[in-house]
Design an enzyme around this catalytic site. Structure first.
Site, PDB file in Angstrom:
ATOM      1  N   PHE A  80      69.841  66.462  15.989  1.00 52.71           N
ATOM      2  CA  PHE A  80      69.841  67.284  17.210  1.00 52.71           C
ATOM      3  C   PHE A  80      70.619  68.579  17.034  1.00 52.71           C
ATOM      4  O   PHE A  80      70.424  69.519  17.807  1.00 52.71           O
ATOM      5  CB  PHE A  80      70.535  66.522  18.360  1.00 52.71           C
ATOM      6  N   SER A 124      60.439  71.461  19.053  1.00 51.62           N
ATOM      7  CA  SER A 124      60.306  71.911  20.438  1.00 51.62           C
ATOM      8  C   SER A 124      58.891  72.424  20.675  1.00 51.62           C
ATOM      9  O   SER A 124      58.242  72.944  19.758  1.00 51.62           O
ATOM     10  CB  SER A 124      61.307  73.052  20.656  1.00 51.62           C
ATOM     11  N   THR A 126      58.402  75.013  21.887  1.00 53.93           N
ATOM     12  CA  THR A 126      58.509  76.454  21.605  1.00 53.93           C
ATOM     13  C   THR A 126      57.669  76.837  20.387  1.00 53.93           C
ATOM     14  O   THR A 126      57.251  77.986  20.270  1.00 53.93           O
ATOM     15  CB  THR A 126      59.991  76.863  21.421  1.00 53.93           C
ATOM     16  N   TYR A 150      65.092  81.788  18.161  1.00 48.67           N
ATOM     17  CA  TYR A 150      65.243  80.340  18.344  1.00 48.67           C
ATOM     18  C   TYR A 150      63.955  79.616  17.934  1.00 48.67           C
ATOM     19  O   TYR A 150      63.978  78.657  17.150  1.00 48.67           O
ATOM     20  CB  TYR A 150      65.590  80.005  19.805  1.00 48.67           C
ATOM     21  N   LYS A 154      62.914  76.775  14.665  1.00 45.28           N
ATOM     22  CA  LYS A 154      62.210  75.483  14.744  1.00 45.28           C
ATOM     23  C   LYS A 154      60.947  75.516  13.870  1.00 45.28           C
ATOM     24  O   LYS A 154      60.655  74.575  13.140  1.00 45.28           O
ATOM     25  CB  LYS A 154      61.842  75.158  16.193  1.00 45.28           C
TER      26      LYS A 154
END
Ligand code: NAD
Ligand code: WQD
Length: 340
Positions: A80, A124, A126, A150, A154
């Site tokens: 995480f 995510s 995203t 960000y 990922k």
């Protein structure tokens, strides 16, 4: 299983610890506490009767990671740890690439040296960028893109893991693509505790309801959605936590690199979520409509069938549960874990 949970003191990590204890696992956490309070682990202990061993350290600090991996044998890692604020990543791209990408590279290197190759990664939604409406609900095969640093962290980490799995068949990577995690543990002992003014919808709503913020601004009411407000796939954090337990049970049977959406499979609008929240608190929530937030998609929701097929997991909790539990947490802990 003995699991190394990086970022385990954080919002999703602490809820996952509770779910993993319920399934009988043993937990060691590596967290630098950059965005969390160790009070979350007191709450894990209150709920579970067990307390994870916490190593306060950075995933990018090779000596710390090495000493954790030397100290015990781990069956799997749930990763995480990382920074997660989209806007901050635009202002501080170097910090995001350094912490999320460079940090994870150190962690992965030490894991392969120690022969730990079951790895569950917090990816995510995203990574789907601003989805084309024709791709909704989003399957894992939908086109991928990054709209900000960000999202790029990922996407790049997913790409790195795909390449590592292709080169070394001993790896088992599960890329869990979370949609919009919200809510809190039903006890009201654990929940989301963002630093500063929340960027995300649910913590903003709960802080308005508790009187810390004046009113919610709904970003846009002219989207091509049924009520004009943005549509997302909200997922109760306890369902998400249970998704990780399901992933732990299956990771050894899934060699290579497998992307799996963790979402409910249905879209809920901002106006619908506000209505559910008003039902939970029994009064109107102060709000007004404002302009669209730059970069926001009109709608984004998952096709959640792969998670059911591969992990035997699907969500059990609905928007009313999410709002009730988020409010239970915020009303019992108006300042989050501070002053606890
Ligand atoms: P969080 O900030 O509450 O938890 C992250 C934890 O990682 C914190 O405890 C923080 O102290 C720790 N951490 C950060 N950098 C670290 C480092 N270099 N070394 C050690 N610890 C470090 O966030 P969360 O909401 O629980 O999210 C967990 C993961 O899920 C993140 O990777 C995030 O990107 C991802 N994710 C979150 C959401 C969401 O909306 N919350 C959605 C999709 C994906
Ligand atoms: C949800 C909806 C807003 C705040 C983000 C990240 C994503 C993932 C989840 C990490 C949108 C509206 C919001 C407010 C509003 N995180 N809204 N008023 O943007 O879907 O996703 O969190 O991986 O990567 O981008 O979530 O909670 O910010 O917004 O009207 O004050 O609520 O426009 O429609 P988002 P969110």
């Amino acid at each position: 299983m003995h699991i190394l949970v990086t970022g385990g003191a954080g919002y999703i990590g602490s809820h996952t610890c509770v779910a993993a204890y319920a399934a009988g696992h043993t937990i060691t956490i590596l967290d630098n506490l950059s965005n969390s309070s160790p009070e979350s682990l007191n709450r894990v202990e209150k709920i579970s009767g067990r307390r994870p061993r916490l190593v306060v350290g950075d995933i990018g600090d090779r000596s710390v990671v090495r000493s954790v991996l030397d100290s015990e044998k781990f069956d799997a890692v749930i990763h995480f740890a990382g920074y997660k604020a989209v806007g901050e990543s635009v202002a501080k791209p170097w910090e995001y690439y350094q912490n999320n990408v460079a940090g994870t590279l150190v962690l992965l290197d030490e894991l392969r040296r120690h022969g730990v190759r079951n790895f569950i990664f917090s990816s995510s939604a995203t990574v789907y960028g601003n989805p084309d409406p024709k791709d909704l609900p989003l399957k894992e095969t939908a086109p991928l893109s990054a709209l900000n640093p960000y999202g790029a962290t990922k996407l790049w980490l997913e790409e790195i893991m795909r390449a590592m799995a292709a080169a070394d068949p001993a790896w088992h990577f599960l890329l869990l693509r979370y949609f919009n995690p919200v809510g809190a543990h039903e006890s009201g002992l654990m929940g989301e505790d963002p630093a500063g003014i929340p960027n995300n919808l649910m913590p903003y709503i709960t802080q308005v309801a508790v009187g810390r913020l004046k009113e919610l601004t709904i970003f846009g009411n002219d989207y091509p959605t049924p009520d004009g407000t943005g549509v997302r796939d909200y997922i109760h954090v306890c369902d998400l936590a249970e998704g990780h337990v399901a992933a732990l049970a299956k990771v050894a049977d899934l060699p290579g690199c497998t992307a799996i959406n963790l979402g409910s499979g249905s879209g809920v609008s901002v106006a619908q979520l506000v209505a559910s929240f008003e039902k939970a608190i029994g009064r109107p929530l102060p709000h007004r409509f404002g302009p669209r937030r730059p970069g926001d998609a009109a709608a984004c929701y998952a096709d959640a069938s792969k998670a059911l097929q591969l992990l035997g997991w699907k969500t059990k909790r609905n928007s009313d549960d999410m709002c009730r539990d988020a409010w239970n947490w915020q009303s019992k802990n108006p300042n989050g874990y501070k002053n606890a």
